[in-house]
Design a protein around this motif. Structure first.
Motif, PDB file in Angstrom:
ATOM      1  N   ASP A   1       0.851  -1.187   0.000  1.00 10.78           N
ATOM      2  CA  ASP A   1       0.000   0.000   0.000  1.00 10.78           C
ATOM      3  C   ASP A   1       0.889   1.241   0.000  1.00 10.78           C
ATOM      4  OD1 ASP A   1      -2.285  -1.624   0.301  1.00 10.78           O
ATOM      5  OD2 ASP A   1      -2.155  -1.533   2.490  1.00 10.78           O
TER       6      ASP A   1
ATOM      7  N   ASN B   1       0.477   7.381  -0.105  1.00 13.13           N
ATOM      8  CA  ASN B   1      -0.307   8.450  -0.724  1.00 13.13           C
ATOM      9  C   ASN B   1      -1.550   7.901  -1.427  1.00 13.13           C
ATOM     10  OD1 ASN B   1       1.355   7.201  -2.585  1.00 13.13           O
ATOM     11  ND2 ASN B   1       1.436   8.979  -3.917  1.00 13.13           N
ATOM     12  N   SER B   2      -1.945   6.677  -1.105  1.00 18.57           N
ATOM     13  CA  SER B   2      -3.153   6.091  -1.681  1.00 18.57           C
ATOM     14  C   SER B   2      -4.268   6.061  -0.630  1.00 18.57           C
ATOM     15  CB  SER B   2      -2.875   4.665  -2.174  1.00 18.57           C
ATOM     16  OG  SER B   2      -2.709   3.792  -1.068  1.00 18.57           O
ATOM     17  N   ASP B   3      -5.463   5.748  -1.079  1.00 14.10           N
ATOM     18  CA  ASP B   3      -6.591   5.621  -0.154  1.00 14.10           C
ATOM     19  C   ASP B   3      -6.376   4.498   0.857  1.00 14.10           C
ATOM     20  OD1 ASP B   3      -7.865   7.701  -1.452  1.00 14.10           O
ATOM     21  OD2 ASP B   3      -9.060   6.383  -2.738  1.00 14.10           O
ATOM     22  N   ALA B   4      -5.553   3.525   0.506  1.00 13.84           N
ATOM     23  CA  ALA B   4      -5.310   2.382   1.391  1.00 13.84           C
ATOM     24  C   ALA B   4      -4.678   2.809   2.717  1.00 13.84           C
ATOM     25  CB  ALA B   4      -4.418   1.364   0.690  1.00 13.84           C
ATOM     26  N   ARG B   5      -3.944   3.917   2.730  1.00 15.52           N
ATOM     27  CA  ARG B   5      -3.268   4.361   3.948  1.00 15.52           C
ATOM     28  C   ARG B   5      -4.254   4.602   5.089  1.00 15.52           C
ATOM     29  NH1 ARG B   5      -3.525   8.346   6.687  1.00 15.52           N
ATOM     30  NH2 ARG B   5      -4.151   9.691   4.990  1.00 15.52           N
ATOM     31  N   GLU B   6      -5.436   5.068   4.764  1.00 22.12           N
ATOM     32  CA  GLU B   6      -6.423   5.356   5.815  1.00 22.12           C
ATOM     33  C   GLU B   6      -6.765   4.112   6.625  1.00 22.12           C
ATOM     34  OE1 GLU B   6      -9.780   7.599   4.453  1.00 22.12           O
ATOM     35  OE2 GLU B   6      -8.490   8.965   3.318  1.00 22.12           O
ATOM     36  N   SER B   7      -6.781   2.947   5.989  1.00 22.98           N
ATOM     37  CA  SER B   7      -7.117   1.717   6.709  1.00 22.98           C
ATOM     38  C   SER B   7      -6.024   1.326   7.698  1.00 22.98           C
ATOM     39  CB  SER B   7      -7.377   0.575   5.726  1.00 22.98           C
ATOM     40  OG  SER B   7      -6.177   0.168   5.105  1.00 22.98           O
TER      41      SER B   7
ATOM     42  N   ASP C   1      -1.172   8.473  10.242  1.00 23.69           N
ATOM     43  CA  ASP C   1      -1.226   9.724   9.494  1.00 23.69           C
ATOM     44  C   ASP C   1      -0.096   9.756   8.455  1.00 23.69           C
ATOM     45  OD1 ASP C   1       1.101  11.663  10.566  1.00 23.69           O
ATOM     46  OD2 ASP C   1       0.327  10.448  12.233  1.00 23.69           O
TER      47      ASP C   1
END
Length: 122
Positions: free
Chosen positions: A37, A40-46, A50
């Motif tokens: 992951d 800087n992708s949406d996957a980081r939120e999971s 931060d």
């Protein structure tokens, strides 16, 4: 089947990206359960990390436990037959603290400063 290993890395860092892309090609070719992951992708939120914390060092989630720094690299290397020796070597009593010290106080801060410079330039 072994537990999946997830890797959170800075794809905007040319050095980090080159290394992790190499591992990704290796694990994909061998159908190993490792997922990558980009921070800087949406996957980081999971991950619940931060962006700044994620940019400071490598993070690996394995068997429900989060690792960072040299322990993260050791988990990742242990998943790949070609690199298991590196996980073993950096786990030796005399080398583990040296590897950790080098990564924590030299390599990771240097890569992070380069990351901040790249981000400031846009």
């Amino acid at each position: 089947m072994p537990p999946q290993t997830r890797v959170l890395y800075n794809s905007e860092c040319p050095i980090c990206d080159a290394e992790i892309c190499h591992y990704a090609r290796y694990t994909e070719k061998r159908d190993l359960p490792v997922r990558y992951d980009a921070l800087n992708s949406d996957a980081r939120e999971s991950w619940g990390i931060d962006p700044d914390t994620a940019a400071r060092r490598l993070h690996v989630l394995h068997d429900g436990q989060l690792y960072d720094g040299i322990p993260a690299f050791r988990i990742l290397w242990a998943q790949m037959p070609r690199y298991r020796w590196l996980a073993w070597l950096t786990g030796l009593p005399l080398l583990r603290p040296l590897a950790t010290l080098t990564y924590d106080h030299v390599l990771a801060p240097w890569l992070y400063r380069r990351h901040l410079k790249r981000m400031s330039r846009g």
